[in-house]
Each structure stands twice: as C-alpha cells, then as structure tokens.
Scaffold this active site. Sequence first.
Site: not given
Length: 296
Positions: A106, A225, A254-255, A127, A190, A51-53
């Site tokens: 990972h 983007t 997600r966000k 991140r 990130y 979840k860091s990019g």
Amino acid sequence: MDVNEVKIHDHDLVPHKGFKLINGTHDPDDVDQIYNLETRDSDVFVVTYPKSGTIWMQQILLLLEAKGDLTAISKHLNGDLVPWIEVYGQRQMFITAPSPRMRVSHLPFQFMPSALSQKGKVIYVARNPKDVLVSYFYFHKVANMLETPTDFNDFFEKFMRGDVFGSSWFEHIKTWYSHKDDINMLFITYEEMIQDLHSAVERIALFLGKELTDEELADVVKHSTFNNMKNIPQANYEQVSSELLSHHRGRFMRKGTIGDWKSHFTVAQNEMFDKVFHGEMAGIPLFFVWGIKDIA
Ligand code: PPS
C-alpha cells in the site's frame, strides 16, 4: 514474520515522511530500506490503496502461478504467499526469497524499490474512492490495529483528511499514475475486473508473460470470482487470530460490488466528496465507474 505475528500496540498511526504507517505493523526505519532493495526481472508488486482489490489480486497471481489449481494454493493465507512488503520483517525475507517474488504493497511510489525502474513489474489496482471509503469504514471495525470509527461521518472526515493508513487516496493514485511510464506497470481498475473478470485475467497473464491453456485460464477466473472467494477461508483471513481481526464484526469478502457508497453517503457528503474529487483530479485522465448500472 507472518500475518499472525503482527503486534497490536495501540491504534496510533505513525506519520513518516508524509505518509501514515501503523504502529506495531510497520517500522519506519525498515520501510525506509525498501527503497534500496535490489529487484529481479521476475518480481511482481501489486500496489493498491487499501480496500481496492489487494486480496483479489493476490488470489489471481497465485492462481496464475498454479495454473488455476486451487488446491495448490489452499494451504496458506494469501498474505503469507503474497505478503505485504512493508509489514515489519518482510523486507528481510524478500531479499533471499526464491523467484518469482510476488508482493503486495500500500506504499506510495517514493518508498518503493528504486530498482523497479530497471527490473520487475508493478500492477496498480485502482478502485473508485467512494467505494474504497465505505469498504475501509467496515474494515476499521474488523481490524484491531485500526481505530474503530465512532460512526460513518467520523470515518468520512478522517478519510477525506487522509488521516488513515494509506494517507490521501488522491495523493496515492496521482503519484503512482504519474510514474506509470517510468516503470513496467499495468494499471487496472477494480471496476474493470468486476465488469469482465475473464478479460482482466487475460490482460494480467499477458503482462506477466504467463502462458495458460484456455481451460487453466477459465479455472483462474472461476476461483477468483467474489462468490467463490467468499467461501475460501484463507482469502478471508479466517485463520488470523481474533486478537488481530474481530471476525464476528465483518469479513474481507464483504459486498464485492460497485456503488455501495450510494447506501452510505448523505447528499451533503456526496457533494463535498465530488467537490474535492474534481479539484484533486483535475487534469488527470482517469475515469471511474461509480455504480453497477453504469456498466450494465
Ligand atoms: S485490504 O485490506 O486493503 O487488503 O483489502 P482489499 O483486498 O484491497 O479490498 C477488499 C475489498 O475487495 C473486495 N473483493 C472483491 N470484490 C469483487 N470480487 C472479488 N473476487 C473480490 N475479492 C475481494 C472485498 O469484498 C472488499 O470490498 P468490499 O466493498 O468491502 O466488499
């Protein structure tokens, strides 16, 4: 094995040499063999704590290779074009794959090919861990190979204990960072990418020795983007079967921002996190951006 062939056995994490793997997705013996892989000068490994990019960087690498042409990379999932080396079956495919071999991982440093000290490049994307925690919480609801948390606090505690795939965020970043001079590594965050994607893409292109025209570079930026990637099905893994991913419970894109943790952490959780963070990261010269306003 492609992404859709991953088998859901149960939600068990498999402890292996101080690191937790996912049952059915990773095979400990296979993971052990990664260390012995021969590397080539043209190999590129993107390394992240989950979840860091990761997918963002898959997208950028693919676009750099395609000189900004989105249609050239649109037929396959990002993870099929830039696979996770530790997913069962991928190590074998890596051996015979044509150059340039681009992979994500990972895994912690000690599992990665030792030959990386001689040949190949690593891009480590870090991140801020509070946003990682929140993003990972939501991902556990979507990914059926991971146990759905009872609630946010349940997940918060598991993350702090390192009781998740990826184990301890602190260990992951500290070991990789401590080896940054032993390998040819670009360390990027990130938050830097959010702050100035164009400069980040330029740095990545320079590191990889990719020569693109200004127009091609602008296309790479445009198609990576968040607003554009959220509409790209293969960057969202929409083709992955609902057995593996419960698409109705959330999205990969997600966000895509900094500071979402502020709407999730309680004051007590934040204090506890800060205490652990300062203890674990004492003496490590890494600084994180914790909110979007900090870069505005
Ligand atoms: S995974 O499952 O470990 O591979 O996930 P990973 O790709 O590492 O991380 C997913 C988070 O990265 C965000 N993301 C982006 N943010 C900004 N811009 C772009 N282009 C972008 N692409 C992916 C994604 O939205 C996830 O973060 P959250 O906070 O959940 O939105």
